[in-house]
Design a protein around this motif. Structure first.
Motif, PDB file in Angstrom:
ATOM      1  N   VAL A   1     -48.404  79.704 -66.146  1.00  0.00           N
ATOM      2  CA  VAL A   1     -48.273  78.617 -67.123  1.00  0.00           C
ATOM      3  C   VAL A   1     -47.229  78.958 -68.164  1.00  0.00           C
ATOM      4  N   GLU A   2     -47.255  80.223 -68.654  1.00  0.00           N
ATOM      5  CA  GLU A   2     -46.290  80.634 -69.664  1.00  0.00           C
ATOM      6  C   GLU A   2     -44.859  80.574 -69.120  1.00  0.00           C
ATOM      7  N   SER A   3     -44.704  80.819 -67.824  1.00  0.00           N
ATOM      8  CA  SER A   3     -43.356  80.861 -67.244  1.00  0.00           C
ATOM      9  C   SER A   3     -42.702  79.493 -67.210  1.00  0.00           C
ATOM     10  N   TRP A   4     -43.496  78.389 -67.294  1.00  0.00           N
ATOM     11  CA  TRP A   4     -42.917  77.051 -67.199  1.00  0.00           C
ATOM     12  C   TRP A   4     -41.971  76.744 -68.341  1.00  0.00           C
ATOM     13  N   SER A   5     -42.202  77.331 -69.488  1.00  0.00           N
ATOM     14  CA  SER A   5     -41.360  77.035 -70.648  1.00  0.00           C
ATOM     15  C   SER A   5     -40.090  77.876 -70.665  1.00  0.00           C
ATOM     16  N   THR A   6     -39.975  78.798 -69.702  1.00  0.00           N
ATOM     17  CA  THR A   6     -38.797  79.677 -69.677  1.00  0.00           C
ATOM     18  C   THR A   6     -38.145  79.655 -68.301  1.00  0.00           C
ATOM     19  N   ILE A   7     -38.040  78.470 -67.710  1.00  0.00           N
ATOM     20  CA  ILE A   7     -37.413  78.347 -66.385  1.00  0.00           C
ATOM     21  C   ILE A   7     -35.922  78.601 -66.511  1.00  0.00           C
ATOM     22  N   ASN A   8     -35.424  79.528 -65.718  1.00  0.00           N
ATOM     23  CA  ASN A   8     -33.997  79.843 -65.748  1.00  0.00           C
ATOM     24  C   ASN A   8     -33.313  79.249 -64.518  1.00  0.00           C
ATOM     25  N   LEU A   9     -32.245  78.535 -64.757  1.00  0.00           N
ATOM     26  CA  LEU A   9     -31.491  77.966 -63.651  1.00  0.00           C
ATOM     27  C   LEU A   9     -30.588  79.029 -63.050  1.00  0.00           C
ATOM     28  N   PRO A  10     -30.571  79.159 -61.724  1.00  0.00           N
ATOM     29  CA  PRO A  10     -29.655  80.132 -61.109  1.00  0.00           C
ATOM     30  C   PRO A  10     -28.215  79.733 -61.371  1.00  0.00           C
TER      31      PRO A  10
ATOM     32  N   ASN B   1     -24.713  60.826 -64.541  1.00  0.00           N
ATOM     33  CA  ASN B   1     -24.098  62.150 -64.629  1.00  0.00           C
ATOM     34  C   ASN B   1     -24.820  63.027 -63.606  1.00  0.00           C
ATOM     35  N   GLU B   2     -24.248  63.146 -62.431  1.00  0.00           N
ATOM     36  CA  GLU B   2     -24.970  63.794 -61.335  1.00  0.00           C
ATOM     37  C   GLU B   2     -25.223  65.283 -61.578  1.00  0.00           C
ATOM     38  N   SER B   3     -24.320  65.941 -62.247  1.00  0.00           N
ATOM     39  CA  SER B   3     -24.543  67.358 -62.544  1.00  0.00           C
ATOM     40  C   SER B   3     -25.777  67.522 -63.418  1.00  0.00           C
ATOM     41  N   SER B   4     -25.882  66.698 -64.454  1.00  0.00           N
ATOM     42  CA  SER B   4     -27.030  66.785 -65.358  1.00  0.00           C
ATOM     43  C   SER B   4     -28.308  66.335 -64.675  1.00  0.00           C
ATOM     44  N   LEU B   5     -28.220  65.307 -63.838  1.00  0.00           N
ATOM     45  CA  LEU B   5     -29.400  64.829 -63.131  1.00  0.00           C
ATOM     46  C   LEU B   5     -29.885  65.851 -62.109  1.00  0.00           C
ATOM     47  N   GLU B   6     -28.957  66.571 -61.499  1.00  0.00           N
ATOM     48  CA  GLU B   6     -29.352  67.617 -60.558  1.00  0.00           C
ATOM     49  C   GLU B   6     -30.063  68.751 -61.297  1.00  0.00           C
ATOM     50  N   THR B   7     -29.554  69.084 -62.474  1.00  0.00           N
ATOM     51  CA  THR B   7     -30.213  70.116 -63.283  1.00  0.00           C
ATOM     52  C   THR B   7     -31.610  69.659 -63.685  1.00  0.00           C
ATOM     53  N   LEU B   8     -31.730  68.400 -64.099  1.00  0.00           N
ATOM     54  CA  LEU B   8     -33.038  67.841 -64.462  1.00  0.00           C
ATOM     55  C   LEU B   8     -34.001  67.914 -63.280  1.00  0.00           C
ATOM     56  N   ASP B   9     -33.524  67.518 -62.107  1.00  0.00           N
ATOM     57  CA  ASP B   9     -34.376  67.538 -60.920  1.00  0.00           C
ATOM     58  C   ASP B   9     -34.812  68.958 -60.596  1.00  0.00           C
TER      59      ASP B   9
ATOM     60  N   LEU C   1     -37.542  70.006 -63.169  1.00  0.00           N
ATOM     61  CA  LEU C   1     -38.814  69.338 -62.883  1.00  0.00           C
ATOM     62  C   LEU C   1     -39.422  69.886 -61.594  1.00  0.00           C
ATOM     63  N   GLY C   2     -38.567  70.176 -60.600  1.00  0.00           N
ATOM     64  CA  GLY C   2     -39.067  70.735 -59.351  1.00  0.00           C
ATOM     65  C   GLY C   2     -39.674  72.118 -59.557  1.00  0.00           C
ATOM     66  N   ALA C   3     -39.069  72.918 -60.441  1.00  0.00           N
ATOM     67  CA  ALA C   3     -39.602  74.250 -60.722  1.00  0.00           C
ATOM     68  C   ALA C   3     -40.987  74.155 -61.355  1.00  0.00           C
ATOM     69  N   ILE C   4     -41.160  73.219 -62.276  1.00  0.00           N
ATOM     70  CA  ILE C   4     -42.478  73.014 -62.896  1.00  0.00           C
ATOM     71  C   ILE C   4     -43.478  72.561 -61.838  1.00  0.00           C
ATOM     72  N   GLN C   5     -43.042  71.645 -60.994  1.00  0.00           N
ATOM     73  CA  GLN C   5     -43.904  71.127 -59.925  1.00  0.00           C
ATOM     74  C   GLN C   5     -44.319  72.241 -58.977  1.00  0.00           C
TER      75      GLN C   5
ATOM     76  N   GLN D   1     -46.942  68.827 -70.455  1.00  0.00           N
ATOM     77  CA  GLN D   1     -46.210  69.049 -71.704  1.00  0.00           C
ATOM     78  C   GLN D   1     -44.807  69.585 -71.423  1.00  0.00           C
ATOM     79  N   SER D   2     -44.712  70.483 -70.459  1.00  0.00           N
ATOM     80  CA  SER D   2     -43.400  71.030 -70.092  1.00  0.00           C
ATOM     81  C   SER D   2     -42.500  69.938 -69.515  1.00  0.00           C
ATOM     82  N   ILE D   3     -43.074  69.067 -68.685  1.00  0.00           N
ATOM     83  CA  ILE D   3     -42.307  67.961 -68.104  1.00  0.00           C
ATOM     84  C   ILE D   3     -41.791  67.045 -69.205  1.00  0.00           C
TER      85      ILE D   3
END
Length: 458
Positions: free
Chosen positions: A16-25, A46-54, A57-61, A189-191
């Motif tokens: 649970v704690e890790s959800w707030s510190t998701i690091n993008l590769p 903005n596809e770059s930003s939308l891909e980052t958003l996805d 959200l996928g990491a939280i999921q 909350q993270s989402i």
């Protein structure tokens, strides 16, 4: 009977704690759709930003799914499984015994002869044999059925069946688990935090705003992409970074749809549309909006502008879709906004069983109409040749005898009815799928000596 070991609780907390510190590769591939469309960056995907958003959200999921699996695997289900097996053990043993005794008799007996067989009657009394297997010439089918019952009621199979039943029960009742409740709440909350951070990337539309000029009158127009599932869902699968298996694409679309329909994103979208409208009115006489829903309507009505807003789209089908029945379909309103002018009644356009109302406002001696033509039933609205509603729209507009300028989304080639297009793609789908398109957004001028000019809004 269901226990969670302390280590598992500790592991859940860490997840649970890790959800707030998701690091993008750093190697996350960013894709962009090449376009020379001149508009503010927030107005276009903005596809770059939308891909980052996805990805976020996928990491939280994924973390939440891992937490769910860890909790379920921590349950000690053996006592409950054993209890369920004990309740049926005697009957399962009797079925296996009866089937074992009957099986040798099947090779040499007909169905009619079997009905007086002791082994047959024993099995039928414990496990009634389906009537379909008791018809003439069904001996082979009956033999297969009896063999299957021996396997199904064996101790190993029964344990598999009851283990699955207990696991399904635990999964269905997980919402009562405090650890899961905490993990689920933390994930939500993270989402929400991720969505809040990406709000500027969630207010876009799949249409490029345009400008129509008739003499000295300048009108800006924009299909704002109504925030309803059937409004945004068609465009999301076209985003070029939505790739992978069918299931992976489905999950990406669902995550992006959830983000765009999140209450904070819907409010931000309505606010952005109003701000753009106010900005456009600094250099234009009127603004035509289409695919307008309740949030944008409410935001517009809280201004001191003159706002002509049409009625919602009407569906007259005898067999409306489920989403229409449930009230979840797009309102599909149109609006004309100006700092002055006189509001006139809507102009209805009917195509098939759909009636779209076009908002109308009189500005000086010219009627300004916001257009969103219904597409032909079964027509591909992303294809400029689809049309279908063009001629119905022109017929409806001709009822106004004075000068008229109709601007917006024609869902087809408005040039077929005497209108003007930008000459380049005006939708995201056209940029991706029909890059040589001349656009489905444009303008039509009636009863005017001046020729209308259409271009991208800048």
């Amino acid at each position: 009977k269901i226990l969670i070991v302390p280590f598992v609780s500790f592991l859940i907390i860490r997840l649970v704690e890790s959800w707030s510190t998701i690091n993008l590769p750093q190697t996350l591939k960013m894709t962009k759709t090449p376009t020379n469309l001149a508009c503010s960056s927030w107005m276009w995907p903005n596809e770059s930003s939308l891909e980052t958003l996805d990805y976020e959200l996928g990491a939280i999921q994924n973390n939440l799914s891992t937490t769910r699996r860890v909790i379920l695997e921590s349950y000690d289900n053996s006592p409950l499984i054993e209890e369920r097996m004990a309740q049926r053990r005697a009957r399962d043993a009797a079925i296996v015994s009866a089937c074992t005794n009957l099986l040798p008799e099947l090779d040499a007996s007909t169905i009619d002869a079997l009905k007086s067989n002791a082994a047959f009657n024993e099995l039928d009394s414990i496990l009634p044999i389906p009537k379909g297997l008791l018809r003439p010439n069904q001996e082979q089918s009956l033999a297969k059925y009896v063999s299957a019952q021996i396997k199904r009621h064996s101790p190993a199979s029964v344990q598999d069946i009851e283990t699955k039943a207990v696991q399904d029960y635990c999964d269905a009742t997980l919402d009562n688990n405090e650890s899961w409740q905490e993990a689920h709440q933390s994930a939500q909350q993270s989402i929400a935090q991720v969505i809040e951070r990406h709000l500027q990337n969630l207010v876009w539309s799949d249409h490029k705003p345009i400008r129509a000029t008739l003499g000295t009158i300048r009108v800006a127009a924009w299909n704002v992409l109504e925030r309803k599932p059937n409004g945004i869902h068609p465009v999301l699968p076209i985003l070029t970074f939505v790739k992978g298996s069918k299931e992976e694409r489905k999950k990406s679309v669902a995550r992006l749809e959830h983000a765009m329909l999140h209450p904070s994103a819907v409010v931000a979208h309505a606010h952005a549309v109003v701000q753009w409208t106010l900005e456009a009115l600094n250099t234009h006489d009127a603004v035509c909006l289409s695919e307008v829903g309740a949030p944008v309507v409410n935001a517009l009505q809280n201004t001191d502008l003159v706002v002509s807003i049409s009625k919602p789209t009407q569906h007259q089908s005898l067999n409306p879709s489920r989403i229409t029945k449930d009230g979840g379909a797009c309102e599909g309103r149109t609006a004309v906004v100006a700092r002055s002018g006189k509001i006139f009644p809507d102009i209805p356009v009917m195509v098939g069983t759909k009636v779209r109302s076009l908002a109308c406002l009189r500005l000086n001696n010219v009627f300004i109409v916001s257009v969103h033509v219904p597409r032909r039933a079964g027509g591909n609205s992303r294809c400029p040749e689809a049309g279908g509603g063009l001629f119905a729209a022109r017929e409806a507009l001709q009822n106004i005898s004075e000068s008229l300028l109709a601007v917006g989304d024609w869902n087809g080639n408005v040039e077929l009815i005497g209108g003007i297009r930008v000459g380049k793609p005006t939708t995201f789908a056209d940029v991706v799928l029909h890059p040589k398109s001349h656009g489905i957004d444009g303008a039509l001028s009636l009863c005017s000596k001046d020729r209308v000019k259409v271009e991208y809004y800048t």
